[in-house]
Enzyme design. Structure first.
Site, PDB file in Angstrom:
ATOM      1  N   THR A 195      -3.307   5.016  -3.722  1.00  0.00           N
ATOM      2  CA  THR A 195      -2.264   5.829  -3.100  1.00  0.00           C
ATOM      3  C   THR A 195      -0.969   5.794  -3.916  1.00  0.00           C
ATOM      4  O   THR A 195      -0.282   6.804  -4.038  1.00  0.00           O
ATOM      5  CB  THR A 195      -1.973   5.331  -1.679  1.00  0.00           C
ATOM      6  OG1 THR A 195      -1.881   3.922  -1.712  1.00  0.00           O
ATOM      7  CG2 THR A 195      -3.072   5.720  -0.749  1.00  0.00           C
ATOM      8  N   ASP A 222       0.843  -1.183   0.000  1.00  0.00           N
ATOM      9  CA  ASP A 222       0.000   0.000   0.000  1.00  0.00           C
ATOM     10  C   ASP A 222       0.883   1.240   0.000  1.00  0.00           C
ATOM     11  O   ASP A 222       1.671   1.449   0.909  1.00  0.00           O
ATOM     12  CB  ASP A 222      -0.867  -0.059   1.268  1.00  0.00           C
ATOM     13  CG  ASP A 222      -1.761   1.134   1.393  1.00  0.00           C
ATOM     14  OD1 ASP A 222      -2.277   1.581   0.365  1.00  0.00           O
ATOM     15  OD2 ASP A 222      -1.943   1.638   2.511  1.00  0.00           O
TER      16      ASP A 222
END
Length: 540
Positions: A94, A61
């Site tokens: 992201t 992530d």
């Protein structure tokens, strides 16, 4: 005669300005993007980051990785901030947002070096972003909310797209269904807090439609309590149910043994009085944030009641929101309306831990994921992935328009902006062209990460988009291009809009800085002294 030099800033202050400084800021952002570049997409790699205390984190992530990298460069911090904001606002995308911002800067770097004024660049970028966002809104496909089956399909597709770049992509169909189930249970506010995620090592994953938390520390007599109730009343307390030791500085002078006995009896009576009130209120399950002592545990066990002390605050709050009732700080007002209710309460063994389950909660819709997995890092990464998927599903419920992922929407915007740039005169033409070229980083990076020939695939994509194949993107499985809308690689349009605006704002911000002034540290050895104080200092 020599003119006296004007000393304006403190000695040791580092100040840099002008074009070289801007270029160095842009380079710093490229370095940040390099760190997360390879994590993009279904074939992205994971990063293993070990922090100062030696704790290892494996993550895919973008926001998590950037948070764990201690970035000190002031300009590069902007990229970390937009990744965090994208994580908070939308939950997914992201990595894309960081890549886009860095690529925008990379494309304008030659113009900056040639001395083009930053304000012109900023103006062009603002125009381009506005055009791109309007274009997304125009071509996004809206899914009817009225049709529940259709909406559910859409949500599952969006969750699967969000999960396909994570560690758990192999089981994404299973997880996507579960995430959608979880979000569908929530009420209209869709509060994230209402979905609890607990981690237990070993075994298989499950979703509990209700509240679940780990069995708390318990005293003797606990094993005699029943472990399952139907339709119990639940008392939620913030009260200590144990004999208090006298405070250190309390002093009582007694002359006879009877006086002393009276004091001891008073203590016991206070405790029994509390316990009696709880018993008479009709509550069968007693949860308290503060400890419940052994006397109390025994007392409840004799009366077929279940108790748990030292329940973490967030779990207590979730139980309150789910089962109704309210958390009481005294036992004097335990009336029926402050007690919670649920259909079934039971305690079961999961792995090596025992968990307390409340199911069939009347009030809020809440649920708990119980994640099971081998290694701790794996479970943490799964938790982060599920968080992304849950956020995406929430977004998709609120904004029901979707676009195709896998680089398709970026290629379409790139084509649209490139065509538009040819219709305007002046420097804006070059800059909007550069913006259009920067958008191609997403499909290009997807190809690079999967080990495809990026140039070849991008050429195919450009050709197909020019012919009007709006939703064509990279097909990871067959090393080719495909209609990603047909292939159900869907994302909420909101994700892309947010990513574009955040990335272009960050790029504009970095381009608009023309001087950096760094103040010197107040003292050279300041960091070593910081650990001292509050009794933590170690003798050197």
């Amino acid at each position: 005669m020599m003119p006296t030099p004007v000393i304006l800033l403190k000695e040791g202050t580092d100040s840099s300005q002008g074009i070289p400084q801007l270029v160095s800021n842009i380079s710093a952002c490229q370095v940040i993007a390099e760190a997360v570049r390879t994590t993009l997409g279904p074939r992205g790699m994971d990063k293993l980051i070990v922090d100062g205390r030696g704790k290892a984190t494996i993550s895919n992530d973008g926001a998590t990785i950037l948070k764990l990298l201690d970035v000190v460069h002031p300009a590069a911090k902007t990229l970390v901030d937009i990744a965090k904001s994208q994580d908070a606002e939308v939950g997914d995308g992201t990595t894309s947002v960081t890549l886009l911002a860095a690529e925008f800067l990379k494309q304008v770097k030659p113009y900056v070096e040639e001395g083009l004024h930053p304000q012109i660049i900023i103006r062009a970028f603002r125009t381009a972003t506005q055009l791109a966002v309007n274009k997304i809104k125009e071509i996004a496909v809206t899914v009817k909310k009225a049709d529940k089956v259709e909406q559910r399909k859409l949500l599952e597709k969006c969750a699967m797209t969000a999960l396909s770049s994570k560690l758990i992509s192999q089981q994404k169909a299973f997880f996507a269904k579960m995430v959608v189930d979880a979000v569908m249970m929530l009420d209209d506010l869709l509060q994230l807090k209402m979905i609890g995620i607990k981690k237990v090592q070993g075994g298989a994953l499950e979703l509990v439609a209700g509240v679940a938390f780990k069995k708390t520390f318990s005293y003797a007599g606990f094993e005699m309590q029943p472990k399952k109730y139907h339709n119990p009343k639940i008392a939620l307390l913030n009260v200590e149910l144990e004999l208090k030791a006298e405070k250190d500085n309390a002093e009582i002078r007694v002359h006879t043994v009877e006086d002393y006995q009276a004091i001891v009896d008073a203590e016991w009576n206070i405790l029994y009085d509390k316990l009696e009130k709880i018993h008479h209120s009709g509550a069968k399950v007693v949860l308290s944030k503060l400890p419940i002592g052994d006397v109390a545990t025994q007392y409840f066990a004799d009366r077929d009641m279940f108790c748990a002390g030292r329940v973490p605050e967030e779990d207590l709050k979730r139980t309150m929101m789910a089962c109704g009732g309210s958390i009481q700080t005294s036992v004097n007002a335990l009336s029926a309306d402050v007690l919670g209710r649920c259909q079934v309460f039971e305690e079961t063994q999961i792995g090596g831990e025992r968990y307390n389950f409340f199911t069939g909660c009347p009030k809020a819709k809440t649920c708990t994921f119980i994640l099971r997995g081998g290694a701790e890092q794996f479970m943490e990464e799964t938790e982060r992935s599920l968080h992304d998927a849950i956020m995406i599903v929430r977004r998709a419920i609120k904004n029901d328009s979707v676009v195709a992922g896998g680089g398709a929407i970026e290629m379409e915007l790139s084509k649209y902006l490139r065509d538009y740039s040819r219709t305007i005169p002046g420097k804006q033409q070059l800059l909007i062209g550069a913006y259009a070229k920067a958008l191609e980083i997403i499909p290009r990076q997807l190809c690079d990460n999967a080990g495809f020939d990026a140039t070849n695939i991008l050429n195919k994509l450009r050709a197909r988009h020019a012919q009007g194949g709006t939703w064509y993107g990279v097909d990871i499985n067959n090393e080719d291009i495909a209609d990603n809308f047909e292939a159900f690689v869907w994302e909420p349009a909101m994700v892309r809009i947010n990513a574009l605006t955040a990335a272009s704002e960050a790029a504009c911000l970095i381009v608009s800085v023309d001087e950096t002034i760094k103040n010197p540290r107040s003292t050279v050895d300041a960091p070593t002294a910081a650990g001292r104080g509050r009794g933590r200092g170690r003798p050197h």
